[in-house]
Design an enzyme around this catalytic site. Structure first.
Site, PDB file in Angstrom:
ATOM      1  N   ALA A  66      -3.040   7.096  -2.578  1.00  9.03           N
ATOM      2  CA  ALA A  66      -1.874   7.123  -3.456  1.00  9.03           C
ATOM      3  C   ALA A  66      -1.504   8.596  -3.632  1.00  9.03           C
ATOM      4  O   ALA A  66      -2.351   9.480  -3.448  1.00  9.03           O
ATOM      5  CB  ALA A  66      -2.210   6.462  -4.779  1.00  9.03           C
ATOM      6  N   GLY A 109      -5.841   4.715  -1.886  1.00  7.77           N
ATOM      7  CA  GLY A 109      -4.786   3.731  -1.662  1.00  7.77           C
ATOM      8  C   GLY A 109      -4.527   3.463  -0.192  1.00  7.77           C
ATOM      9  O   GLY A 109      -4.063   2.379   0.180  1.00  7.77           O
ATOM     10  N   GLU A 112      -7.000   0.957   0.734  1.00  9.25           N
ATOM     11  CA  GLU A 112      -6.610  -0.295   0.060  1.00  9.25           C
ATOM     12  C   GLU A 112      -5.414  -0.942   0.748  1.00  9.25           C
ATOM     13  O   GLU A 112      -5.348  -2.167   0.865  1.00  9.25           O
ATOM     14  CB  GLU A 112      -6.301   0.019  -1.411  1.00  9.25           C
ATOM     15  CG  GLU A 112      -7.556   0.460  -2.157  1.00  9.25           C
ATOM     16  CD  GLU A 112      -7.257   1.014  -3.540  1.00  9.25           C
ATOM     17  OE1 GLU A 112      -6.638   2.098  -3.628  1.00  9.25           O
ATOM     18  OE2 GLU A 112      -7.626   0.366  -4.523  1.00  9.25           O
ATOM     19  N   GLU A 132     -11.642   7.965  -5.165  1.00 12.13           N
ATOM     20  CA  GLU A 132     -10.937   8.151  -6.440  1.00 12.13           C
ATOM     21  C   GLU A 132     -11.838   8.688  -7.540  1.00 12.13           C
ATOM     22  O   GLU A 132     -11.379   9.378  -8.450  1.00 12.13           O
ATOM     23  CB  GLU A 132     -10.322   6.821  -6.902  1.00 12.13           C
ATOM     24  CG  GLU A 132      -9.145   6.358  -6.070  1.00 12.13           C
ATOM     25  CD  GLU A 132      -9.527   5.406  -4.953  1.00 12.13           C
ATOM     26  OE1 GLU A 132     -10.691   5.439  -4.484  1.00 12.13           O
ATOM     27  OE2 GLU A 132      -8.662   4.615  -4.542  1.00 12.13           O
TER      28      GLU A 132
END
Ligand code: CO8
Length: 258
Positions: A66, A109, A112, A132
């Site tokens: 992300a 992310g 993911e 993270e």
């Protein structure tokens, strides 16, 4: 074909190839990438000519996570209030199959997003991780759940707690990816696999995807009931009649999607 800011979309016959295209940020996933992917997957799903999709990144990074710079100023009120990341459910709602073709970094992310695909084909350069924790947070796009279901508790817990990366060979051993190919062959292999899927009967394709996904949502008994009902439904399709007749007549089936 629609213009997107952060992705490239092209069609190769019945296969849609979507390429993440934010090289300056190693394809970090910001709000624009999410908006572009939601639109591109919805367009793919709605186009009856398109039968399988491939999502890929660059040689260096599938996606490095992300977008940390976008998230940096966000506190609880925004993350919770705006339900940050909920939009990814629109990507996972895609009914038709799609493959993640991963080279280089698939972190946070990015890992993911790859795990949202129906399966992952990895280049030998791929590195998966959920780092993270090093930012004071945790996976937010499904990683704690999908990684654990894919590789089991021990590896998922170790990766989340230490942030260590898993290379392609380990990812294949751990069943995170369906197979590993040389980096130079990644796109060709993914497209070849997508073409094979695209040549299958359309309704059976969606049913197979729904059945396998049901294994993640139900207990064994309910899952088998679900499979049996869907299987019975397929028996009513013209493609089932054609498929079995074609086998008996020793020829290739011609699919109608009904
Ligand atoms: N977000 C934003 N920008 C990024 C990201 C990212 N995730 N990753 C890389 N970039 C940018 C870098 O800042 C850099 O930009 P600039 O040139 O402007 O400084 C550019 O991409 C190139 O990156 P590097 O120079 O760092 O390249 P290296 O080859 O040296 O390193 C790495 C590559 C190892 C991949 C390194 O970039 C890295 O560690 N990136 C971050 C990986 C990471 O931590 N990912 C997880 C992100 S968090 C997440 O995904 C979910 C969090 C949910 C919590 C939500 C709370 C609000």
């Amino acid at each position: 074909m629609a213009d997107y800011e952060t992705i490239l979309v092209e069609t190769r016959g019945p296969v849609t190839l979507i390429t993440l295209n934010r090289p300056q940020a190693l394809n970090a996933l910001n709000a624009q990438v999410l908006a572009d992917l939601i639109a591109a997957f919805a367009a793919y799903d709605a186009d009856a000519e398109q039968r399988c999709a491939v999502l890929t990144g660059s040689e260096k990074a599938f996606a490095a996570g992300a977008d940390i710079k976008e998230m940096q100023p966000m506190g609880f009120a925004r993350v919770y209030g705006e339900n940050l990341f909920a939009g990814w459910e629109r990507v996972t709602a895609t009914r038709k199959p799609w493959i993640a073709a991963v080279a280089g970094f698939a972190l946070g992310g990015g890992c993911e997003l790859a795990m949202m695909a129906d399966f992952i084909i990895a280049a030998d350069s791929a590195k998966f991780g959920q780092p993270e924790i090093k930012l004071g947070v945790a996976p937010g796009m499904g990683g704690s759940q999908r990684l654990t279901r894919a590789v089991g508790k021990a590896k998922a817990m170790e990766m989340c707690l230490t942030g260590r990366f898993m290379d392609a060979a380990e990812a294949e051993r751990a069943s995170l990816v369906s197979r590993v190919v040389p980096a130079a062959e990644l796109i060709a292999e993914a497209l070849k696999t997508a073409e094979a899927i695209a040549a299958m009967p359309p309704l059976a394709t969606i049913a197979n995807k729904e059945m396998v996904n049901a294994a993640f949502e139900t207990g064994l008994g309910m899952g088998i009931q679900f499979e049996r009902r869907l299987f019975a439904g397929l028996a009513a399709t013209e493609d089932k009649a054609e498929g079995m007749t074609a086998f008996v007549e020793k020829r290739k089936g011609v699919w109608q999607g009904r």
